[in-house]
Design an enzyme around this catalytic site. Structure first.
Site, PDB file in Angstrom:
ATOM      1  N   LYS A  10       3.996  -7.666  -0.067  1.00  0.00           N
ATOM      2  CA  LYS A  10       3.279  -6.397  -0.215  1.00  0.00           C
ATOM      3  C   LYS A  10       2.045  -6.373   0.695  1.00  0.00           C
ATOM      4  CE  LYS A  10       0.672  -4.089  -3.914  1.00  0.00           C
ATOM      5  NZ  LYS A  10      -0.644  -4.161  -3.297  1.00  0.00           N
ATOM      6  N   LYS A  15      -0.380 -12.169   3.628  1.00  0.00           N
ATOM      7  CA  LYS A  15       0.657 -12.645   4.564  1.00  0.00           C
ATOM      8  C   LYS A  15       0.029 -13.230   5.832  1.00  0.00           C
ATOM      9  CE  LYS A  15       2.452  -8.562   4.940  1.00  0.00           C
ATOM     10  NZ  LYS A  15       1.701  -7.858   3.901  1.00  0.00           N
ATOM     11  N   LYS A  41      -0.923  -2.684  12.942  1.00  0.00           N
ATOM     12  CA  LYS A  41      -2.370  -2.964  12.851  1.00  0.00           C
ATOM     13  C   LYS A  41      -2.787  -4.057  13.840  1.00  0.00           C
ATOM     14  CE  LYS A  41      -3.079  -4.117   8.476  1.00  0.00           C
ATOM     15  NZ  LYS A  41      -1.693  -4.169   7.991  1.00  0.00           N
ATOM     16  N   ASP A 126       6.394  -4.046   2.753  1.00  0.00           N
ATOM     17  CA  ASP A 126       7.684  -4.056   2.095  1.00  0.00           C
ATOM     18  C   ASP A 126       8.778  -3.811   3.138  1.00  0.00           C
ATOM     19  OD1 ASP A 126       9.532  -3.956   0.107  1.00  0.00           O
ATOM     20  OD2 ASP A 126       8.445  -2.516  -1.113  1.00  0.00           O
TER      21      ASP A 126
END
Ligand SMILES: Nc1ncnc2c1ncn2[C@@H]1O[C@H](COP(=O)(O)OP(=O)(O)OP(=O)(O)O)[C@@H](O)[C@H]1O
Ligand code: SF4
Ligand SMILES: [Mg+2]
Lengths: 290, 456
Positions: A10, A15, A41, A126
């Site tokens: 998520k 991450k 990003k 996701d």
């Protein structure tokens, strides 16, 4: 053939933090590592590069420069850093961007040229659409890890990822390598994540505690491995790195149906809330001297 | 029957169609929403389509809409000269707005005093380009509208409706214009998709002007933008289709209070045409004497001519069964005409333009309630060419009125003479030819009889 893994989870779950620390730790162990940020990003590799961002793969498409020599940038300890990049927020199709970026890297032999021992894809959020599933399709990553906290929505995203893995597994797509529990503050949170993995026939490969060291290093523009190599947190990331490199497990998880997942989660969430209340009550009791 | 690989037509000429082509799946009865808007725009003189889409959309529709509409080339603004943003992967990822902005700018620069119709296809709709905002930037420089018409959302018929939605909402003024007496606008004939559109529109205009009604058919006439701007002034709007253009006339009623008269079809032959003229004449307060005099004069001419093919019909193909596979309007018109004026027997009617469920009952009723025969046809809504063909198997009909897709094998497959009346028509160059009005009815008879007389 390099080991290729993809890290999913998520948004905002950790991450990039986990991936960068994993890359740094693997690099310290002597492996040649390439980290590919699959996120418009383009902030996956910043802590490997002292907080500085790099030109992205899609920047070269945008500028039509055709300059493929400027895609790989060295970071901490010689780690190869790549950012797929993508459109401005609210414009275009980021999913297609991921596909195009990966194809561009793949078709031009850019990865082969550097022949890293391990390639880690840090994938946005996701598996919302086909584009973000690209890294788990046949021929890209072969092992998928997913980062989650004990937050329901984070686990929900993991469950979705499991569904994505099932979908592509028939066609030689990536299989699950394990679940990474992140931002852990209590053993009850660990229990919840463990229970989830047991019920979905998956495994936790490592729990990573929530730690202010991570935040401090991030503010300095570095990974914990680089900024606080002697900290306990750095040791956790090194342990993760050793497990990942040795992990040969690749398997199909059995995700919950959405309704069943909600039922399963509600029991746990009550417990977590109760636990928190006990904590707070204790603190209040101590503070009030009762 | 030919034993070779290719199939011969009725005159024994090799059609060049082989078995594979005959059974090919790719045989659409309509195209995508973008195609509908594109064709409609090209139907306006001075209408310039600006396609915001992949390059293939425009070229695809050159073959799929323009050539399919009676082998028409695209003219100055269509075909391979269509302005198109030609989106490629780069624009899919990063957005195509800037490319479109440049395209509109340069298109307006080289063409002025025209109507610009920016039409978004699949790509920008999938990635969510904010096309409205880009088009807004040009509204004070030119007559420009944006029609969001991704092919995945709707078909070409609906594209015609979308075009009118955009014209009415974005281009026509809000304020009420003094309406002009005895003027009408015509809706419901779709350029290219209704292959005989040019002739049909002109016929409707000629008919109504003969009884003193000024008729704005919008398409085909020079200075198309002026004709569009005049739309709010009409005393009545007339729609000649059970569903296409209906949304437009309803919208216009809402916006300007213009009432509308709805006909299920373009009038074909004397009976339908007289009824059409009487209804319109009465609504627009045309003296009934004017209307009746005109009808009487035309009928006198028409029925005398109808006597000429009488022997051929009665001696060779009297009371024949026929099958129709066509768009709603023509399916209704032809079925009624052939039964009521030629005494032919309707066998099976297939409606190919996918009308919305709500109007299907109405279409069926329109056919059933208006046949002067004891035979009632099967009425089926079917757009799939394979199924259309299946439905035609083992039936008594001797004439097949449908698209050119069935033309080469109609004799072999159904032992029926074929007359191309519905989209697509690749085997005829269609210019002014039409089947509407008095002369149009005679043309139907000419086509029917020509199929079985001769060859010498
Ligand atoms: N174990 C941890 N302890 C403390 N803070 C953490 C930990 N893991 C992640 N964080 C913090 O959480 C924030 C989000 O992390 P990160 O950017 O790695 O998440 P992400 O999953 O990559 O997010 P996105 O989906 O936006 O790419 C960062 O500020 C990071 O420092
Ligand atoms: S379906 Fe889409 S891609 Fe195909 S022609 Fe129509 S708009 Fe273009
Ligand atoms: Mg990230």
């Amino acid at each position: 053939m390099p080991k290729q893994i993809a890290i999913y989870g998520k948004g905002g779950i950790g991450k990039s933090t986990t991936t960068s620390n994993l890359s740094a730790a693997l690099s310290d162990l002597g492996y040649s590592v390439m980290q590919i940020g699959c996120d418009p990003k383009n902030d996956s590799t910043t802590t490997l590069r002292k907080g500085k961002s790099i030109p992205t793969v899609l920047d070269t498409v945008r500028q039509r420069s055709g300059d493929l020599d400027n895609l790989v940038h060295e970071g901490y300890n010689g780690i190869y850093c790549v950012e797929a990049g993508g459109p401005e927020p609210g414009v275009g199709c980021a999913g297609r961007g991921i596909i195009a970026a990966i194809e561009l890297l793949d078709n031009n032999g850019i990865i082969d040229e550097y022949s890293p021992d391990i390639i880690i894809y840090d994938v946005l959020g996701d598996v919302v659409c086909g584009g973000f599933a690209m890294p788990i399709r046949k021929g890209i990553a072969d092992q998928v890890y997913t980062v989650t906290s004990s937050d329901y929505m984070a686990i929900y995203a993991v469950n979705n990822l499991f569904k994505g893995i099932l979908k592509y597994s028939n066609n030689g797509g990536a299989l699950l390598g394990g679940v990474i529990g992140n931002s852990i503050k209590s053993s009850l949170q660990e229990d919840m994540i463990k229970d989830f993995t047991e019920r979905t026939n998956s495994d936790v490969i490592q729990f990573v505690p929530r730690s202010p060291t991570v935040t401090r290093c991030e503010l300095d523009g570095v990974t914990t491995i680089e900024g606080a190599p002697d900290s306990r947190q750095a040791e956790v990331y090194r342990e993760l790195a050793r497990k990942v490199i040795n992990n040969k497990d690749k398997y199909l998880p059995t995700p919950f149906d959405n309704d069943d997942l909600a039922d399963w989660a509600s029991g746990w969430i009550n417990q977590l809330l109760l636990n928190r209340k006990v904590e707070i009550d204790n603190i209040q009791e101590e503070a009030s001297g009762i | 029957m030919s034993s070779k690989n290719t199939i011969e037509n009725q005159s024994g000429i090799d059609t060049g169609i082989n078995k594979f082509e005959k059974e090919s799946v790719e045989a659409p009865r309509y195209s995508c929403a973008l195609a509908g808007v594109y064709g409609t725009t090209l139907g306006i003189r001075g209408g310039i389509p600006i396609l915001h889409s992949g390059a293939g959309c425009g070229v695809g529709q050159l073959f799929g809409t323009l050539y399919a509409g009676g082998e028409s080339a695209g003219g100055n603004e269509g075909g391979t000269s269509t302005p198109c943003s030609c989106l490629v992967e780069e624009h899919v990822i990063l957005g195509g707005e800037e490319k479109l902005r440049n395209l509109i700018e340069s298109t307006i620069e080289i063409a002025n005093d025209e109507l610009f119709v920016v039409t978004s296809g699949c790509v920008p709709s999938l990635i969510g380009d904010d096309v409205d905002q880009v088009v807004d930037e040009f509204r004070d420089q030119a007559a420009i509208i944006h029609v969001n018409a991704p092919g995945f959302k709707a078909n070409s018929s609906e594209g015609y409706n979308l075009f009118w939605d955009a014209i009415i909402d974005q281009l026509l003024p809000d304020e009420y214009l003094e309406s002009e007496e005895k003027t009408v606008n015509i809706f419901g004939v779709v350029p290219y998709n209704h292959v005989y559109w040019k002739g049909d529109l002109l016929t409707i205009k000629t008919l109504l002007e003969s009884i003193g009604i000024k008729t704005n058919i919008i398409f085909t006439e020079k200075n198309g933008l002026d004709h569009i701007k005049k739309i709010p002034q009409a005393e009545y709007n007339i729609v000649v289709n059970p569903w296409l253009g209906v949304r437009a006339v309803e919208k216009l009623e809402e916006k300007y209070g213009t009432p509308f008269i709805k006909f299920p079809n373009v009038p074909v032959g004397a009976k339908q045409t007289a009824e059409f003229l009487r209804i319109v004449g009465e609504k627009l307060s045309i003296p009934s004497e004017t209307v009746e005099n005109y009808i009487a004069e035309k009928e006198d001419w028409y029925y005398r001519l109808m006597e000429y093919p009488g022997d051929a019909i009665i001696l060779v193909r009297p009371n024949s069964f026929y099958a129709v596979a066509a768009e709603s309007s023509y399916a209704i018109a032809f079925t009624k005409f052939l039964a009521n004026e030629l005494g032919y027997l309707p066998d099976i009617i297939q409606i190919t333009d996918n009308p919305p469920i709500e109007v299907r009952e109405e279409i069926i009723r329109e056919i059933r309630d208006n046949l002067d025969t004891v035979v009632q046809p099967d009425i089926i809504f079917e757009a799939d060419t394979y199924k259309i063909r299946k439905n035609l198997e083992n039936r008594p009909f001797l004439f097949l009125f449908s698209s050119s897709i069935e033309a080469p094998t109609s004799i072999e497959d159904y032992n029926a003479l074929h007359i191309p009346i519905s989209y697509p028509i690749y085997n005829r160059s269609v210019l002014a030819k039409h089947y509407s009005g008095y002369d149009g009815g005679l043309t139907v008879v000419e086509d029917v009889v020509s199929g079985f007389v001769g060859p010498l």
